[in-house]
Each structure stands twice: as structure tokens, then as C-alpha cells.
Motif scaffolding. Sequence first.
Motif, short mmCIF file in Angstrom:
data_model
loop_
_atom_site.label_atom_id
_atom_site.label_comp_id
_atom_site.label_asym_id
_atom_site.label_seq_id
_atom_site.Cartn_x
_atom_site.Cartn_y
_atom_site.Cartn_z
N MET A 67 -9.23 3.55 68.95
CA MET A 67 -9.13 2.35 69.76
C MET A 67 -10.30 1.40 69.51
SD MET A 67 -7.70 3.88 73.40
CE MET A 67 -7.50 2.27 74.17
N LEU A 68 -11.43 1.93 69.06
CA LEU A 68 -12.61 1.10 68.82
C LEU A 68 -12.58 0.43 67.45
CD1 LEU A 68 -15.41 3.34 70.37
CD2 LEU A 68 -14.85 1.00 71.07
N GLU A 69 -11.57 0.67 66.64
CA GLU A 69 -11.54 0.09 65.31
C GLU A 69 -11.34 -1.42 65.35
OE1 GLU A 69 -8.77 2.06 62.77
OE2 GLU A 69 -9.60 4.05 63.17
N PHE A 72 -6.73 -5.02 67.96
CA PHE A 72 -5.32 -4.69 67.75
C PHE A 72 -5.09 -3.19 67.93
CE2 PHE A 72 -1.65 -3.71 64.93
CZ PHE A 72 -0.69 -4.47 65.59
N ARG A 73 -5.98 -2.37 67.40
CA ARG A 73 -5.86 -0.92 67.59
C ARG A 73 -6.07 -0.56 69.06
NH1 ARG A 73 -4.27 2.77 63.52
NH2 ARG A 73 -6.10 4.11 63.69
N ARG A 138 4.81 -7.64 76.40
CA ARG A 138 4.00 -6.71 75.60
C ARG A 138 4.15 -7.03 74.11
NH1 ARG A 138 0.04 -3.27 75.32
NH2 ARG A 138 0.28 -1.30 74.20
N LEU A 139 5.36 -7.34 73.70
CA LEU A 139 5.59 -7.68 72.29
C LEU A 139 4.90 -8.99 71.93
CD1 LEU A 139 7.04 -6.97 69.65
CD2 LEU A 139 9.06 -8.16 70.53
N ALA A 140 5.02 -9.99 72.80
CA ALA A 140 4.43 -11.30 72.52
C ALA A 140 2.92 -11.22 72.41
CB ALA A 140 4.84 -12.29 73.62
N ALA A 141 2.28 -10.56 73.35
CA ALA A 141 0.82 -10.44 73.31
C ALA A 141 0.38 -9.62 72.10
CB ALA A 141 0.31 -9.81 74.60
N GLY A 142 1.21 -8.65 71.70
CA GLY A 142 0.89 -7.87 70.51
C GLY A 142 0.89 -8.72 69.26
N PHE A 143 1.79 -9.69 69.19
CA PHE A 143 1.83 -10.55 68.00
C PHE A 143 0.64 -11.51 67.96
CE2 PHE A 143 6.31 -9.34 67.15
CZ PHE A 143 6.16 -9.09 65.80
N VAL A 144 0.20 -11.99 69.10
CA VAL A 144 -1.01 -12.82 69.09
C VAL A 144 -2.20 -11.99 68.64
CG1 VAL A 144 -2.68 -14.05 70.54
CG2 VAL A 144 -0.24 -14.52 70.77
N THR A 145 -2.30 -10.76 69.14
CA THR A 145 -3.41 -9.89 68.76
C THR A 145 -3.40 -9.60 67.27
OG1 THR A 145 -3.29 -8.87 70.96
CG2 THR A 145 -4.55 -7.71 69.30
N GLU A 392 -0.71 -6.68 61.05
CA GLU A 392 -2.09 -7.20 61.02
C GLU A 392 -2.55 -7.52 59.59
OE1 GLU A 392 -2.68 -2.68 60.83
OE2 GLU A 392 -1.17 -4.16 61.41
N THR A 393 -1.66 -7.33 58.60
CA THR A 393 -1.99 -7.68 57.22
C THR A 393 -1.06 -8.76 56.67
OG1 THR A 393 -0.52 -6.01 56.22
CG2 THR A 393 -2.75 -5.30 56.83
N MET A 394 -0.15 -9.30 57.48
CA MET A 394 0.85 -10.26 56.99
C MET A 394 0.34 -11.69 57.03
SD MET A 394 4.33 -8.79 58.81
CE MET A 394 4.95 -7.13 58.50
N GLU A 395 0.79 -12.49 56.07
CA GLU A 395 0.49 -13.91 56.10
C GLU A 395 1.43 -14.58 57.12
OE1 GLU A 395 2.77 -16.19 54.79
OE2 GLU A 395 4.18 -14.65 54.13
#
Length: 469
Positions: A67-69, A72-73, A138-145, A392-395
Motif C-alpha cells: 500500500m505504501l508503493e 494508486f496501490r 469507486r471506479l471513477a475515483a480509481g481512474f483519477v488516481t 497506471e501505465t496507459m497513455e
Amino acid sequence: MTVPSAFTPSLPPAERAAHGKDARKRAPRSGHGRFETATSRPDPIDVIERQSADRVPELVPIRYGRMLESPFRFYRGAAAIMAADLGDLPDTGLRVQLCGDAHPLNFRLLASPERRLVFDINDFDETLPGPFEWDVKRLAAGFVTAARANGFPAKEQDGVVRACVKAYRERMRAFAGMRTLDVWYAQDDADRLRELLASSMDREARRRTARAAARARTRTHLEAFSKLTHVTAEGRRIAPDPPLITPLDQLAAGSYEAVGERDFDALLHGYARTLPPERRHLLRHYRLVDMARKVVGVGSVGTRCWVLLLLGRDDDDPLLLQAKEAQESVLAAHTGGEHHGNQGRRVVSGQRLMQTSGDIFLGWTHVVGLDGQDRDFYVRQLWDWKGIARPETMEPRLLTLFARLCGASLSRAHARSGDPVAIAAYLGGSDRFDRALAEFAQSYADRNERDFQALEAAHRSGRIRAERL
């Protein structure tokens, strides 16, 4: 407190639509915007530590290390924190079977029993009925993160979220006009999805999509068998990689309270009884030869998870099962106190409601260990054509496409258990809900970053111990 939905299948569509529009009085669409932290909000580190209290102590530092990475993690492991935050907000009362942890990495390519590649939700540890918008938030906030992890500017972050929510809303409106069985049978076949998105993808995006599909088809039980096992004097056994994979006979005394062979006999026999007769017959063709404790995911680290190696005709005829402990959903305290006799059954029932193509070996069981503790488990195959995205690696363009797929897939899952007519009427034809969710996602991503910083501070002060592997 969540208001139960008044959805009754016998009601005519007009009344169901009216019920959906009435929900706007209780929770206006624009009211889903900016997230404000409640004054009574519990300390996020307390929430995480309460979860850790019933987990394998020696594995908890690995959970904190993961979780500390990055924020997003951290977000992946903070479902309990967000559940408490969502529970304090006004809600629509339009209930569906929730995933409960609908972050972007819980959407992936999977194998159907017919051996077709489909796009669907993968993880149901937190599944429970609740208001549909909790999963969408939860999905929306995950995409911003994820977009922030990629360094996207705020405008592009908002664009990703709005594409996701628009796809959810428009597909729900399509489901509202479909026959019931057509909604139930709707499936996101990976080949069809690729065709639908082809006009929106550039050459690089098409190449990455094709490569992801091809890679998913190689992630079979045979690849898992090759990677996770080796040949010993006793035959095929699970290869140790402690502490991430530790065979039962290599666990230190006291590392898992008390474990005995009869625990696993009970686990397998109880699990077999939950399978349909033809699947029980298939399972009888295999014998259990080895077991190992496995560390999985981020939020799940520390729960009891076992890999079971079974062999059929010979050492080259494997079946790998994963038995994962099912604890109470993080949503339970915020959805009216719904009780379940077996948490593994809760997970399996939720998965069967939401997924169009389930694992043929999906089941549950209950074990009373040698330590006297009652524990529920659900069981599924380990790896079966699973293609894992890396948002987290996508353009920007590719992340936007992935967000559309996730939003549409979540809509399909919700339409199966909820009332698509009422939800579609609530959402409407405008982008008001989309814009509100983009605002919510930004403010909640800010909150998530502050909670991540709180975990960093707890680590620096010695309040928690983290181990990075």
C-alpha cells in the motif's frame, strides 16, 4: 442508512421509471459532486489496522508495504476506508448487487466455460447489495488516481472519468429498453469489444489490445502449473517462494495459528458439496497432492489464501485451485446490517449474479481449524485466461478506452441484479451525472492522497511496520 429499492418486476416500466426519477429528490444527480470529509470520519489508519487484526500477523507488513508503493496501490487496499465514506453520503436507494471494490484493476479479460475470452469484473470479495452509485464512484475515483499516477493534467483526468460514467449511463439506458432475458444474456465478448472500439483506437492501441488478448489466452492453468510447481522425489509439488508462496510443510510452527491435514480435508469435502453434481463428478477425477499459502493482491494480503494442487491422470494432468478466506464485506456496516451464514457463499452468490460467465469450479466452504476458529472460504481456479490491465501505465487515449469498457461492463453487471429502467430514468439523457462524478472523483482522489500520506507518517513513526517484497 440505505433506503431499499421498491423495484418489483410486476410493475409496468412507467412506474419503474417514475421510481427512478423520484430518487433524484433523495439524491440529486448534481449532489454527487464534490466529496466533503465528514467531521465524524474515523482515522483511516485505525480502519486499516482493524482489518489487519484478524489477518495472519506475519503477512500484515507485506500488505502495508504494498500500500505504501503509491497512492494508486494504497487505493486498491483502502476499500474499507471508502466504504465508510460512501456510507455517510445521501444515496439513491436504487439497489443492485455491488462489486464492493470496483477499482480499475478489478476489470480484466477472463475465460468463459465455453473457452471464449470475455471482459468482466474479476474480484467479488466485498460484494453485497447496495446503491448502484457506490460502485460507480469507486471506479471513477480509481481512474483519477491512475491518471494522476500517469502524470495526466486535470482536464485529461476528468475526460477519462466522464468517458467511463457516460459509457455506464448510456448502456444502462440501452438495457432499460431490452427484454429481461436479453439483459441477462448480454456478454462482453473480447473480440466484439475490439471491433466496437477499433474506430477509436490508433495503431498502437490496437496492437496493445491484441497483445493483451493473446497474453490472456496463454495464462491458463497449465502456465500456472509450470510456474508454480516443480518435480521432487515425491512427484509434482508446489515450488516454495517464501513468504509469498509457502508450502504447508514449510510453514514455521505457529505461523498460521494451527493447521492440520484434517482442516484441508474438511475444506475440500465441504467445497465439493457446493458444486453441481456434474462438477462434483469432475472433481472426483483429481486427487489432492500439495497445498501452499499464497500472498495475493494488495487489500487481501494477510487473509488466509491457499493454493491447492490436484492431479488427475498423471503428473501432467493438473488442476490448481485457490481457496481464499472470505471475511465480512467492508460494505456490511453501511448497508443495513445484512447477515450471511457463510461469507464464502456471499462471495459466490454475488459473483454469479454479476458475471455472465463464471468459473466452473466456483464454490465455497466452511472450516473449523485446529485452533478452534471458524473460517469461511470461497474456491475458484487459479489463473484461467486472465488478462490483467495496467491502467497506471496507459497513455490518455488508451486509458479513456479502458475506462469506457469498465463503465459499460459495470453497467451490464448492475443491470442483471437491479432495475435498469429505474436506474436509467434516474441517470437521464444529459451528462449531469457524468460531470458530478468527475468532480467527486477529483475530490476523493485528493482525500486518498492525504490518507496515503497518513499511512506514510504511521510508518515513519513506527505505528505500523511495512515490508516491501
